[in-house]
Design an enzyme around this catalytic site. Structure first.
Site, PDB file in Angstrom:
ATOM      1  N   GLY A   1      -1.981  -0.228  10.836  1.00  9.31           N
ATOM      2  CA  GLY A   1      -1.636  -0.051  12.242  1.00  9.31           C
ATOM      3  C   GLY A   1      -0.186   0.327  12.440  1.00  9.31           C
ATOM      4  O   GLY A   1       0.383   0.061  13.513  1.00  9.31           O
ATOM      5  N   ALA A   2       0.419   0.955  11.437  1.00 11.26           N
ATOM      6  CA  ALA A   2       1.870   1.184  11.437  1.00 11.26           C
ATOM      7  C   ALA A   2       2.204   2.666  11.290  1.00 11.26           C
ATOM      8  O   ALA A   2       1.330   3.533  11.218  1.00 11.26           O
ATOM      9  CB  ALA A   2       2.508   0.395  10.291  1.00 11.26           C
ATOM     10  N   HIS A   3       3.503   2.962  11.302  1.00  8.44           N
ATOM     11  CA  HIS A   3       4.102   4.217  10.834  1.00  8.44           C
ATOM     12  C   HIS A   3       3.659   5.459  11.591  1.00  8.44           C
ATOM     13  O   HIS A   3       3.728   6.570  11.081  1.00  8.44           O
ATOM     14  CB  HIS A   3       3.838   4.397   9.332  1.00  8.44           C
ATOM     15  CG  HIS A   3       4.294   3.241   8.511  1.00  8.44           C
ATOM     16  ND1 HIS A   3       3.846   2.996   7.243  1.00  8.44           N
ATOM     17  CD2 HIS A   3       5.172   2.238   8.789  1.00  8.44           C
ATOM     18  CE1 HIS A   3       4.413   1.897   6.768  1.00  8.44           C
ATOM     19  NE2 HIS A   3       5.231   1.422   7.696  1.00  8.44           N
TER      20      HIS A   3
ATOM     21  N   THR B   1       0.528   5.576  -0.496  1.00 11.13           N
ATOM     22  CA  THR B   1      -0.280   6.770  -0.689  1.00 11.13           C
ATOM     23  C   THR B   1       0.093   7.449  -2.005  1.00 11.13           C
ATOM     24  O   THR B   1       1.259   7.726  -2.257  1.00 11.13           O
ATOM     25  CB  THR B   1      -0.071   7.747   0.472  1.00 11.13           C
ATOM     26  OG1 THR B   1      -0.547   7.132   1.679  1.00 11.13           O
ATOM     27  CG2 THR B   1      -0.829   9.042   0.254  1.00 11.13           C
TER      28      THR B   1
ATOM     29  N   PRO C   1       0.833  -1.199   0.000  1.00 15.52           N
ATOM     30  CA  PRO C   1       0.000   0.000   0.000  1.00 15.52           C
ATOM     31  C   PRO C   1       0.868   1.250   0.000  1.00 15.52           C
ATOM     32  O   PRO C   1       1.794   1.374   0.805  1.00 15.52           O
ATOM     33  CB  PRO C   1      -0.799  -0.117   1.299  1.00 15.52           C
ATOM     34  CG  PRO C   1       0.031  -0.995   2.177  1.00 15.52           C
ATOM     35  CD  PRO C   1       0.770  -1.927   1.278  1.00 15.52           C
TER      36      PRO C   1
ATOM     37  N   TYR D   1       0.595   6.273  12.740  1.00 11.05           N
ATOM     38  CA  TYR D   1      -0.780   6.714  12.570  1.00 11.05           C
ATOM     39  C   TYR D   1      -1.630   6.259  13.758  1.00 11.05           C
ATOM     40  O   TYR D   1      -1.113   5.802  14.770  1.00 11.05           O
ATOM     41  CB  TYR D   1      -1.321   6.231  11.231  1.00 11.05           C
ATOM     42  CG  TYR D   1      -0.610   6.852  10.044  1.00 11.05           C
ATOM     43  CD1 TYR D   1      -0.674   8.229   9.822  1.00 11.05           C
ATOM     44  CD2 TYR D   1       0.159   6.081   9.171  1.00 11.05           C
ATOM     45  CE1 TYR D   1      -0.012   8.817   8.748  1.00 11.05           C
ATOM     46  CE2 TYR D   1       0.823   6.664   8.095  1.00 11.05           C
ATOM     47  CZ  TYR D   1       0.738   8.026   7.893  1.00 11.05           C
ATOM     48  OH  TYR D   1       1.403   8.609   6.840  1.00 11.05           O
TER      49      TYR D   1
END
Length: 373
Positions: free
Chosen positions: A173-175, A30, A28, A177
Site C-alpha cells: 500500500g506504499a510508494h 522487485t 520486499p 502504487y
C-alpha cells in the site's frame, strides 16, 4: 563498522500464528527475474539462501494480483494462475526446509510506469482517477465494477497465500502504487465514496481490501500492510502532517484487520514529527505503533551508508554501524526491522551480524541488482 551488542535483533517475536526466531525481515524488493510471471528455480534458490542465513521473515518481491494491468514489468511474478502459483509453492517449500518463514507481497501498480522497462500491459491501466502522478493523466478511473473486481482479486491472492502454506502476507500500500494512489489526495480526485477531502475518506478502498482479505484468511493469519508517506512520484509527499492525521489514516486500517504496519522510510533513523519529539524522536514505525497499538516494521537504509534511491543511479554503499538501530529496538520503538539492499548483495548478512562477524559484511554493489546473488 564498530562492534555493537545486537542481541535485541535476535529475540523471538510472535503475532497470531506467525512465530519468528528473530526480528530481522527481508524487505520486499522487485527483482524482475520471473519470465512470463513465473518464479523459477533461480528465484527459489535466492529466497532459500536468505532463509539458510538466519533471516527471521522473508517478504517476497511484489507479486501481481489477478487484474489485467496489475504489473508494469513483464518479468515481475504473478500471484495467480497455475504455473506462477506452482513456482511459489516451490519457493515456500524450500524456505520452510531451510528453517525460514515467508509471506508474499501482493501488489497492484495502479497507473505507475516502470522506470526499468518500456513494456506496457495489454489492458487498460486503472487507478483512482486516471492519474499516474499529480496532473499526469494515464489510463482510466476505476468504476464501481472494477473496484469490486480488484477487491476480489486481492482476497483471492490472500487465500492462495494461505493455501500454499505461506506464513503471512503483505499488502503493498506504499510508494505511489494503486492503494497509495487512493490515499493520496493529488492522485485521488474522485467525488464518490472512494474519494474525499480527508485521508480517512480516501482510505475507504484500501480498508475494503483489508476487510476482504481478512474474511478470506480468517482471524489468525497475520496481515501486514506496507505504507509510506513518500511516493516515487514525489519523494517529499506526506499523507499525514500531524499525529492526528496519521491516526485518522492508520487506525481504520488496523480496525479492518491489519496486524502489522510496515512503515517505509528512506532512512529509518529520521524522526517522523521532529517538531514534536526533537531530533531523537520516534520514526514512522514508532509513531504508527504508538497511535494504533499494532506491531510495526521499520525500514530504510539499514546498515548501509547510502539510501536506495541512489542505488538505482548506480551508487554502491558500505556497511555502517547498527548502534542506532539497536538503541531503537531496545527501547521497543518498533517490533521488527526490514533489511533491503544489504541482503541483495550478501545473503548471509543476518548470520554475520548475529555472529559478530562485521568485518565479513559485504558492500552493497549496485551491479547486484542485475543478478540474483
Amino acid at each position: 563498522m564498530s562492534s555493537t551488542d545486537v542481541s535485541s535483533l535476535f529475540q523471538p517475536f510472535r503475532i497470531k500464528s506467525l512465530d519468528l526466531k528473530n526480528r530481522i525481515v527481508m524487505a520486499p524488493m522487485t527483482r524482475s527475474f520471473s519470465p512470463e510471471g513465473v518464479p523459477g528455480d533461480n528465484v527459489t534458490a535466492y529466497y532459500r539462501r536468505r532463509a539458510e542465513n538466519e533471516v527471521g521473515l522473508i517478504l517476497s518481491e511484489g507479486t501481481a494480483i489477478d487484474r489485467p494491468a496489475a504489473k508494469n514489468d513483464p518479468n515481475v511474478p504473478f500471484f495467480h494462475g497455475d504455473a506462477p502459483l506452482s513456482g511459489w509453492s516451490n519457493v515456500i517449500e524450500a524456505v520452510h526446509k531451510a528453517g525460514g518463514k515467508m509471506g508474499p507481497q501482493i501488489w497492484h501498480v495502479g497507473a505507475v510506469k516502470s522506470f526499468q522497462t518500456d513494456w506496457v500491459p495489454p489492458s487498460p491501466i486503472e487507478s483512482p482517477s486516471g492519474l499516474e502522478a499529480p496532473n499526469a493523466p494515464r489510463g482510466e478511473a476505476m468504476s464501481d465494477e472494477t473496484i469490486a473486481d480488484t477487491i476480489a482479486a486481492y482476497a483471492k491472492a490472500a487465500a492462495d497465500s494461505q493455501r500454499l502454506g505461506f506464513d503471512t502476507l503483505e499488502i503493498h500500500g506504499a510508494h505511489g502504487y494503486l492503494l497509495d494512489q487512493f490515499f493520496w489526495g493529488l492522485t485521488n480526485a474522485r467525488d464518490d465514496r472512494f474519494g474525499g477531502q480527508t485521508i480517512q475518506e480516501r482510505s475507504r478502498f484500501p480498508v475494503e481490501v483489508v476487510k476482504a482479505i481478512r474474511a478470506a484468511v480468517g482471524p489468525d493469519y497475520p496481515i501486514i500492510l506496507r505504507l509510506s508517506q513518500w511516493k516515487q512520484q514525489d519523494y517529499k509527499a506526506r499523507l499525514a502532517e500531524t499525529p492526528d492525521e496519521m491516526a485518522a489514516w492508520l487506525v481504520p486500517l488496523v480496525e479492518a484487520g491489519v496486524d502489522v504496519l510496515h512503515c517505509s522510510q528512506r532512512r529509518f533513523w529520521e524522526p517522523e514529527f521532529a517538531e514534536i519529539d526533537g531530533d531523537n524522536g520516534l520514526n514512522f514505525a514508532g509513531w504508527a505503533k504508538k497511535l494504533t497499538g499494532a506491531a510495526t516494521i521499520s525500514v530504510g537504509s539499514v546498515g548501509l551508508s547510502g539510501d536506495f534511491i541512489a542505488a538505482f543511479g548506480g551508487e554502491s554503499s558500505a556497511p555502517t554501524s547498527l548502534a542506532n538501530l539497536v538503541l531503537r529496538m531496545e527501547r521497543e520503538e518498533f517490533d521488527l526491522i526490514a533489511v533491503g539492499r544489504a541482503l541483495i548483495s550478501d545473503p548471509a548478512w543476518a548470520a554475520k551480524v548475529h555472529a559478530g562477524d562485521t568485518a565479513a559484511l559485504k558492500n552493497f554493489n549496485a551491479a547486484d541488482l542485475g543478478q540474483l546473488v
